[in-house]
Design an enzyme around this catalytic site. Structure first.
Site, PDB file in Angstrom:
ATOM      1  N   SER A 186       0.865  -1.173   0.000  1.00  0.00           N
ATOM      2  CA  SER A 186       0.000   0.000   0.000  1.00  0.00           C
ATOM      3  C   SER A 186       0.909   1.232   0.000  1.00  0.00           C
ATOM      4  O   SER A 186       2.134   1.117   0.126  1.00  0.00           O
ATOM      5  CB  SER A 186      -0.885   0.005   1.246  1.00  0.00           C
ATOM      6  OG  SER A 186      -0.069   0.154   2.417  1.00  0.00           O
ATOM      7  N   GLU A 189       2.809   1.354   3.254  1.00  0.00           N
ATOM      8  CA  GLU A 189       3.856   0.328   3.327  1.00  0.00           C
ATOM      9  C   GLU A 189       5.045   0.699   2.452  1.00  0.00           C
ATOM     10  O   GLU A 189       6.203   0.452   2.815  1.00  0.00           O
ATOM     11  CB  GLU A 189       3.276  -1.021   2.918  1.00  0.00           C
ATOM     12  CG  GLU A 189       2.292  -1.573   3.954  1.00  0.00           C
ATOM     13  CD  GLU A 189       1.384  -2.657   3.414  1.00  0.00           C
ATOM     14  OE1 GLU A 189       0.644  -3.259   4.222  1.00  0.00           O
ATOM     15  OE2 GLU A 189       1.398  -2.906   2.183  1.00  0.00           O
ATOM     16  N   SER A 248     -17.153  -1.410   2.445  1.00  0.00           N
ATOM     17  CA  SER A 248     -16.053  -1.781   3.335  1.00  0.00           C
ATOM     18  C   SER A 248     -14.786  -1.924   2.508  1.00  0.00           C
ATOM     19  O   SER A 248     -14.812  -2.533   1.430  1.00  0.00           O
ATOM     20  CB  SER A 248     -16.343  -3.097   4.065  1.00  0.00           C
ATOM     21  OG  SER A 248     -15.194  -3.538   4.769  1.00  0.00           O
ATOM     22  N   ASP A 254      -6.193  -7.567  -0.924  1.00  0.00           N
ATOM     23  CA  ASP A 254      -6.030  -9.006  -1.173  1.00  0.00           C
ATOM     24  C   ASP A 254      -6.760  -9.423  -2.440  1.00  0.00           C
ATOM     25  O   ASP A 254      -6.263 -10.243  -3.220  1.00  0.00           O
ATOM     26  CB  ASP A 254      -6.555  -9.811   0.019  1.00  0.00           C
ATOM     27  CG  ASP A 254      -5.780  -9.549   1.294  1.00  0.00           C
ATOM     28  OD1 ASP A 254      -4.573  -9.271   1.215  1.00  0.00           O
ATOM     29  OD2 ASP A 254      -6.392  -9.613   2.384  1.00  0.00           O
ATOM     30  N   THR A 287     -18.738  -4.816  -1.078  1.00  0.00           N
ATOM     31  CA  THR A 287     -19.358  -5.808  -0.207  1.00  0.00           C
ATOM     32  C   THR A 287     -19.168  -5.433   1.258  1.00  0.00           C
ATOM     33  O   THR A 287     -18.193  -4.786   1.621  1.00  0.00           O
ATOM     34  CB  THR A 287     -18.768  -7.200  -0.451  1.00  0.00           C
ATOM     35  OG1 THR A 287     -17.363  -7.187  -0.151  1.00  0.00           O
ATOM     36  CG2 THR A 287     -18.953  -7.626  -1.896  1.00  0.00           C
ATOM     37  N   GLY A 289     -18.376  -5.777   5.336  1.00  0.00           N
ATOM     38  CA  GLY A 289     -17.487  -6.523   6.228  1.00  0.00           C
ATOM     39  C   GLY A 289     -16.349  -7.196   5.507  1.00  0.00           C
ATOM     40  O   GLY A 289     -15.623  -6.571   4.733  1.00  0.00           O
TER      41      GLY A 289
END
Length: 308
Positions: A186, A189, A248, A254, A287, A289
């Site tokens: 990211s 990072e 979210s 990922d 989506t 959570g």
């Protein structure tokens, strides 16, 4: 044999829910509770499987929570190889606050891991014939900071492609001691690796520097709502994110990484893989959570991403 092998040394069960407001002292009543298998490599394996790829998730797990993780992964249809540890698999908590739209994430550090379990994981991965090996997520207490670096060198020596998505000293050590096929930091990072504050333009330059010194063939930098950057020997490409209704951000990175790997498995170009990754990241943001992305959303958004 699976074409993609993912490694998660510090997995989690992610418990997510929604609340009107998060306040101190008072009980915070939540709704829409979900329990999902989590951890970087596990999430990547989930998405690769969802998109039709052949993936196997290697992970360390222990205790009663670890047994629940096993069941959740089986329900998702993910092929797995578990390495037992003495400690308890961790539980993470994510709460979406309706009143502000903010998301709160509570991430425990996880149990210490014995050297024998780490060696078992290392040996299993190094001897696996998968074309792509994805080392993703944080290192648990007890793991040497250069764990991914040593594994990347072994995978490359047998002709495989190692993909790394981690942070802090582990990412720095990997990029200093080994050459990986793809690194996916990211912006924050990447700033840790570069040792300086970065904006979108300078982030591209920092990513290109990593490629130029031979630490990675490709560096994909996710910028959240500002899109992403891909640095390769061909140059630097920056694309905006696809406008969607964000529910979210959990798992977007990922999903982005998994989709890129899937695209490369299909023989797609760097540009096509990059766009497919952006589509999956945006799909995950849609989506709630820890649900990650939905297959049809990814392919629909990829068609939109072709026009960017």
């Amino acid at each position: 044999m699976p074409q993609v092998l993912t490694l998660t040394l510090n997995p989690t069960i992610d418990v997510s829910g929604e609340a009107e407001a998060v306040r101190p002292i008072r009980k915070v009543r939540t709704s829409g509770t979900r329990f999902d298998p989590g951890g970087g490599g596990i999430n990547v394996a989930r998405v690769v499987t969802l998109l039709g790829g052949d993936a196997e998730a290697v992970y360390l797990g222990g205790g009663e929570v670890g047994e629940i993780l096993d069941r959740l992964l089986a329900e998702k249809g993910v092929r797995t190889h578990k390495i037992a540890i003495e400690g308890q698999t961790r539980l993470g908590f994510i709460v979406h606050e309706h009143s502000t739209g903010l998301e709160y994430r509570f991430v425990p550090e996880g149990a210490p891991v014995a050297a024998a379990s780490l060696r078992e994981a290392f040996d299993y991965v190094r001897s696996h014939p998968a074309e792509y090996v994805v080392g993703s997520g944080s290192l648990p207490e007890g793991a040497p900071v250069d764990f991914y670096a040593e594994l990347a060198a072994d995978v490359a020596a047998r002709g495989g492609r190692f993909v790394v998505d981690t942070s802090g000293p582990a990412l720095r050590a990997t990029l200093e001691k080994a050459t990986v096929f793809l690194a996916k930091p990211s912006l924050g990072e990447l700033e840790e690796v570069a040792g300086r504050k970065l904006d979108a333009e300078s982030a591209g330059e920092a990513a290109a520097e990593i490629v130029a010194r031979g630490a990675a063939e490709l560096v994909a930098v996710t910028l959240g709502p500002d899109g992403a950057i891909l640095a390769s020997r061909s140059g630097i490409t920056r694309l905006p994110t696809i406008p969607v209704r964000v529910r979210s951000a959990t798992g977007a990175g990922d999903s982005f990484l998994a989709a890129m790997v899937c695209a490369f498995l299909e023989g797609r170009s760097e540009d096509e893989a990059f766009r497919f990754g952006i589509a999956a990241g945006a799909a995950a943001a849609m989506t709630p959570g820890t649900e990650l992305c939905r297959r049809q959303d990814v392919f629909d958004l990829y068609e939109r991403c072709k026009a960017l």
